[in-house]
Design a protein around this motif. Structure first.
Motif, PDB file in Angstrom:
ATOM      1  N   MET A   1       0.815  -1.217   0.000  1.00  0.00           N
ATOM      2  CA  MET A   1       0.000   0.000   0.000  1.00  0.00           C
ATOM      3  C   MET A   1       0.850   1.269   0.000  1.00  0.00           C
ATOM      4  O   MET A   1       1.953   1.301   0.543  1.00  0.00           O
ATOM      5  N   HIS A   2       0.293   2.319  -0.610  1.00  0.00           N
ATOM      6  CA  HIS A   2       0.934   3.624  -0.599  1.00  0.00           C
ATOM      7  C   HIS A   2       0.706   4.296   0.757  1.00  0.00           C
ATOM      8  O   HIS A   2      -0.273   4.013   1.452  1.00  0.00           O
ATOM      9  N   THR A   3       1.596   5.225   1.105  1.00  0.00           N
ATOM     10  CA  THR A   3       1.473   5.966   2.357  1.00  0.00           C
ATOM     11  C   THR A   3       1.436   7.461   2.077  1.00  0.00           C
ATOM     12  O   THR A   3       2.385   8.028   1.536  1.00  0.00           O
ATOM     13  N   LEU A   4       0.336   8.105   2.459  1.00  0.00           N
ATOM     14  CA  LEU A   4       0.254   9.567   2.397  1.00  0.00           C
ATOM     15  C   LEU A   4       0.921  10.133   3.642  1.00  0.00           C
ATOM     16  O   LEU A   4       0.561   9.762   4.769  1.00  0.00           O
ATOM     17  N   CYS A   5       1.877  11.017   3.445  1.00  0.00           N
ATOM     18  CA  CYS A   5       2.583  11.669   4.554  1.00  0.00           C
ATOM     19  C   CYS A   5       2.142  13.131   4.623  1.00  0.00           C
ATOM     20  O   CYS A   5       2.388  13.908   3.688  1.00  0.00           O
ATOM     21  N   LEU A   6       1.493  13.489   5.721  1.00  0.00           N
ATOM     22  CA  LEU A   6       1.116  14.873   5.962  1.00  0.00           C
ATOM     23  C   LEU A   6       2.257  15.544   6.718  1.00  0.00           C
ATOM     24  O   LEU A   6       2.749  15.004   7.711  1.00  0.00           O
ATOM     25  N   LEU A   7       2.676  16.704   6.249  1.00  0.00           N
ATOM     26  CA  LEU A   7       3.885  17.332   6.776  1.00  0.00           C
ATOM     27  C   LEU A   7       3.557  18.404   7.795  1.00  0.00           C
ATOM     28  O   LEU A   7       2.552  19.114   7.684  1.00  0.00           O
ATOM     29  N   ASP A   8       4.423  18.532   8.773  1.00  0.00           N
ATOM     30  CA  ASP A   8       4.203  19.387   9.939  1.00  0.00           C
ATOM     31  C   ASP A   8       4.061  20.859   9.564  1.00  0.00           C
ATOM     32  O   ASP A   8       4.695  21.343   8.614  1.00  0.00           O
ATOM     33  N   ILE A   9       3.204  21.547  10.308  1.00  0.00           N
ATOM     34  CA  ILE A   9       3.149  23.005  10.227  1.00  0.00           C
ATOM     35  C   ILE A   9       3.266  23.554  11.643  1.00  0.00           C
ATOM     36  O   ILE A   9       2.809  22.938  12.598  1.00  0.00           O
ATOM     37  N   LYS A  10       3.908  24.699  11.762  1.00  0.00           N
ATOM     38  CA  LYS A  10       4.073  25.369  13.052  1.00  0.00           C
ATOM     39  C   LYS A  10       3.540  26.793  12.911  1.00  0.00           C
ATOM     40  O   LYS A  10       4.146  27.628  12.250  1.00  0.00           O
ATOM     41  N   VAL A  11       2.394  27.047  13.515  1.00  0.00           N
ATOM     42  CA  VAL A  11       1.772  28.362  13.454  1.00  0.00           C
ATOM     43  C   VAL A  11       1.545  28.863  14.873  1.00  0.00           C
ATOM     44  O   VAL A  11       0.954  28.181  15.700  1.00  0.00           O
ATOM     45  N   LYS A  12       2.025  30.045  15.150  1.00  0.00           N
ATOM     46  CA  LYS A  12       1.902  30.677  16.469  1.00  0.00           C
ATOM     47  C   LYS A  12       2.468  29.790  17.574  1.00  0.00           C
ATOM     48  O   LYS A  12       1.860  29.571  18.608  1.00  0.00           O
ATOM     49  N   GLU A  13       3.664  29.289  17.327  1.00  0.00           N
ATOM     50  CA  GLU A  13       4.375  28.490  18.329  1.00  0.00           C
ATOM     51  C   GLU A  13       5.095  29.419  19.295  1.00  0.00           C
ATOM     52  O   GLU A  13       5.768  30.371  18.875  1.00  0.00           O
ATOM     53  N   PRO A  14       4.998  29.177  20.602  1.00  0.00           N
ATOM     54  CA  PRO A  14       5.654  30.059  21.570  1.00  0.00           C
ATOM     55  C   PRO A  14       7.173  29.934  21.531  1.00  0.00           C
ATOM     56  O   PRO A  14       7.714  28.860  21.279  1.00  0.00           O
ATOM     57  N   ASP A  15       7.844  31.034  21.779  1.00  0.00           N
ATOM     58  CA  ASP A  15       9.298  31.067  21.905  1.00  0.00           C
ATOM     59  C   ASP A  15       9.618  30.838  23.377  1.00  0.00           C
ATOM     60  O   ASP A  15       9.468  31.736  24.206  1.00  0.00           O
ATOM     61  N   PHE A  16      10.032  29.618  23.713  1.00  0.00           N
ATOM     62  CA  PHE A  16      10.222  29.260  25.120  1.00  0.00           C
ATOM     63  C   PHE A  16      11.397  30.012  25.755  1.00  0.00           C
ATOM     64  O   PHE A  16      11.396  30.270  26.960  1.00  0.00           O
ATOM     65  N   GLU A  17      12.395  30.355  24.957  1.00  0.00           N
ATOM     66  CA  GLU A  17      13.512  31.129  25.501  1.00  0.00           C
ATOM     67  C   GLU A  17      13.029  32.512  25.941  1.00  0.00           C
ATOM     68  O   GLU A  17      13.439  33.034  26.974  1.00  0.00           O
ATOM     69  N   ALA A  18      12.158  33.123  25.133  1.00  0.00           N
ATOM     70  CA  ALA A  18      11.603  34.429  25.494  1.00  0.00           C
ATOM     71  C   ALA A  18      10.696  34.311  26.715  1.00  0.00           C
ATOM     72  O   ALA A  18      10.663  35.205  27.569  1.00  0.00           O
ATOM     73  N   MET A  19       9.966  33.196  26.801  1.00  0.00           N
ATOM     74  CA  MET A  19       9.072  32.993  27.946  1.00  0.00           C
ATOM     75  C   MET A  19       9.863  32.901  29.250  1.00  0.00           C
ATOM     76  O   MET A  19       9.382  33.340  30.309  1.00  0.00           O
ATOM     77  N   LYS A  20      11.077  32.337  29.171  1.00  0.00           N
ATOM     78  CA  LYS A  20      11.920  32.255  30.372  1.00  0.00           C
ATOM     79  C   LYS A  20      12.282  33.641  30.888  1.00  0.00           C
ATOM     80  O   LYS A  20      12.558  33.818  32.071  1.00  0.00           O
ATOM     81  N   ARG A  21      12.279  34.625  29.955  1.00  0.00           N
ATOM     82  CA  ARG A  21      12.597  36.000  30.342  1.00  0.00           C
ATOM     83  C   ARG A  21      11.338  36.810  30.643  1.00  0.00           C
ATOM     84  O   ARG A  21      11.398  38.034  30.782  1.00  0.00           O
ATOM     85  N   GLY A  22      10.209  36.088  30.703  1.00  0.00           N
ATOM     86  CA  GLY A  22       8.965  36.756  31.052  1.00  0.00           C
ATOM     87  C   GLY A  22       8.273  37.450  29.897  1.00  0.00           C
ATOM     88  O   GLY A  22       7.383  38.276  30.110  1.00  0.00           O
ATOM     89  N   LYS A  23       8.661  37.120  28.660  1.00  0.00           N
ATOM     90  CA  LYS A  23       8.056  37.748  27.497  1.00  0.00           C
ATOM     91  C   LYS A  23       7.231  36.730  26.707  1.00  0.00           C
ATOM     92  O   LYS A  23       7.630  35.573  26.578  1.00  0.00           O
ATOM     93  N   VAL A  24       6.095  37.161  26.215  1.00  0.00           N
ATOM     94  CA  VAL A  24       5.265  36.308  25.358  1.00  0.00           C
ATOM     95  C   VAL A  24       5.587  36.632  23.904  1.00  0.00           C
ATOM     96  O   VAL A  24       5.202  37.678  23.385  1.00  0.00           O
ATOM     97  N   VAL A  25       6.341  35.745  23.272  1.00  0.00           N
ATOM     98  CA  VAL A  25       6.775  35.940  21.890  1.00  0.00           C
ATOM     99  C   VAL A  25       6.470  34.672  21.106  1.00  0.00           C
ATOM    100  O   VAL A  25       6.640  33.559  21.614  1.00  0.00           O
ATOM    101  N   TYR A  26       5.994  34.848  19.870  1.00  0.00           N
ATOM    102  CA  TYR A  26       5.691  33.707  19.024  1.00  0.00           C
ATOM    103  C   TYR A  26       6.694  33.614  17.884  1.00  0.00           C
ATOM    104  O   TYR A  26       7.112  34.622  17.316  1.00  0.00           O
ATOM    105  N   LEU A  27       7.074  32.391  17.559  1.00  0.00           N
ATOM    106  CA  LEU A  27       8.024  32.151  16.477  1.00  0.00           C
ATOM    107  C   LEU A  27       7.349  32.345  15.122  1.00  0.00           C
ATOM    108  O   LEU A  27       6.127  32.196  15.010  1.00  0.00           O
ATOM    109  N   PRO A  28       8.119  32.680  14.103  1.00  0.00           N
ATOM    110  CA  PRO A  28       7.538  32.813  12.754  1.00  0.00           C
ATOM    111  C   PRO A  28       6.937  31.484  12.305  1.00  0.00           C
ATOM    112  O   PRO A  28       7.425  30.412  12.680  1.00  0.00           O
ATOM    113  N   PRO A  29       5.891  31.514  11.502  1.00  0.00           N
ATOM    114  CA  PRO A  29       5.284  30.266  11.003  1.00  0.00           C
ATOM    115  C   PRO A  29       6.288  29.446  10.194  1.00  0.00           C
ATOM    116  O   PRO A  29       7.139  29.990   9.496  1.00  0.00           O
ATOM    117  N   ARG A  30       6.173  28.145  10.308  1.00  0.00           N
ATOM    118  CA  ARG A  30       7.005  27.235   9.519  1.00  0.00           C
ATOM    119  C   ARG A  30       6.115  26.156   8.906  1.00  0.00           C
ATOM    120  O   ARG A  30       5.200  25.653   9.551  1.00  0.00           O
TER     121      ARG A  30
END
Length: 298
Positions: A159-188
């Motif tokens: 059988m064939h396999t359909l592979c759906l590929l990841d999207i990242k929309v409005k993902e938090p920047d955890f490094e910025a969150m450690k500094r108390g800032k709410v920042v979102y990474l660019p979409p990928r």
């Protein structure tokens, strides 16, 4: 009062069905899910086409943490929940249906085109597909290959396999969150090239022979259902070097390929491709031989 979960199709505002459009126009509230997939246009164009200016965008946090704000208002008035593609192709939407019904909310689904059906435009027959898999982004600390056994299972059954590929929309920047800032990474949006690299790595790690990166026929697809959709067929090693253009992308790892499927795929084959066809019955026979060898070794 009803929660309408309405598929928007694959391209733009005009892909909505006539019934879906009528329901959107008559609903007291409208939500646009922007987590599992995205359209090629913005919310403003949808609002202009629908004749309203109050569409609420439901991002990942909204859908995962505040889903009740979507379905509970349907106890008092009709609500439209808009999703890209078809509503029944993502577990996220199934979860909302279940939770809404548990609260006594009536749910109706309005179907539309999705990648799971549109992938047939490459020439592979839909009834020859097995389990669909999702390919997540690898990072330095997390490189999951849980999709690999499903591809292997499909291929062993031809059988064939359909592979759906990841999207990242409005993902938090955890490094910025450690500094108390709410920042979102660019979409990928994962490309066929990135997915091909990761699939090659998965085979290197697992070494199960689910596919051969420089021989197994695969298909890369971009912007399905849009006027500039792109389809190219070849090996993983070849696909990772191709230009597929802007998102969204998906891909297929072929199982056994019928003569008619190959003929339909021929216009999309990369010139000089080194792919080798797994003829009908060959993968199943190969798996049976391997299984017998393993039993004899015991």
């Amino acid at each position: 009062m009803v929660l309408y979960i309405i598929g928007l199709g694959l391209h733009d505002e005009k892909d909505v069905t006539v019934r879906g459009l009528e329901l959107i126009k008559s609903s007291s509230k409208v939500f646009l899910e922007a987590y599992t997939s995205v359209l090629s246009i913005g919310k403003e164009r949808l609002e202009a086409f629908y004749g309203r200016d109050d569409i609420v965008v439901a991002d990942r946090d909204f859908v995962e943490c505040h889903a009740e704000d979507i379905y509970l208002p349907a106890k008092e008035g009709n609500v439209s929940f808009l999703v890209v593609g078809d509503p029944v192709c993502a577990t996220t939407h199934s979860d909302i249906m279940i939770r809404a019904r548990e609260e006594g909310v009536a749910v109706e689904v309005v179907h539309n085109a999705s990648a799971m059906g549109a992938v047939g435009c490459c020439g592979l027959q839909l009834y020859n597909f097995g389990q669909t898999v999702s390919i997540p982004y690898f990072d330095e600390n997390w490189r999951p290959t849980s999709f690999y056994p499903k591809i292997q299972y499909n291929r062993q059954g031809g059988m064939h396999t359909l592979c759906l590929l990841d999207i990242k929309v409005k993902e938090p920047d955890f490094e910025a969150m450690k500094r108390g800032k709410v920042v979102y990474l660019p979409p990928r949006f994962m490309s066929v090239n990135e997915a091909s690299d990761q699939l090659i790595e998965a085979e290197d790690v697992r070494k199960g022979g689910a596919y051969v990166p420089d021989k197994t026929l695969c298909v890369g697809l971009a912007r399905l259902g849009q006027p500039d959709q792109c389809i190219k067929a070849g090996t993983l090693e070849e696909l990772k070097e191709q230009d597929f253009g802007s998102p969204l992308h998906c891909m297929v790892i072929c199982g056994e390929v019928h003569e008619m499927e190959l003929e339909a795929l021929r216009p999309y084959l990369i010139e000089g491709s080194t792919y080798q066809i797994d003829a009908e019955g060959s993968l199943f026979q190969k798996d049976e031989r391997n299984r017998k060898t393993r039993v004899d070794e015991l």
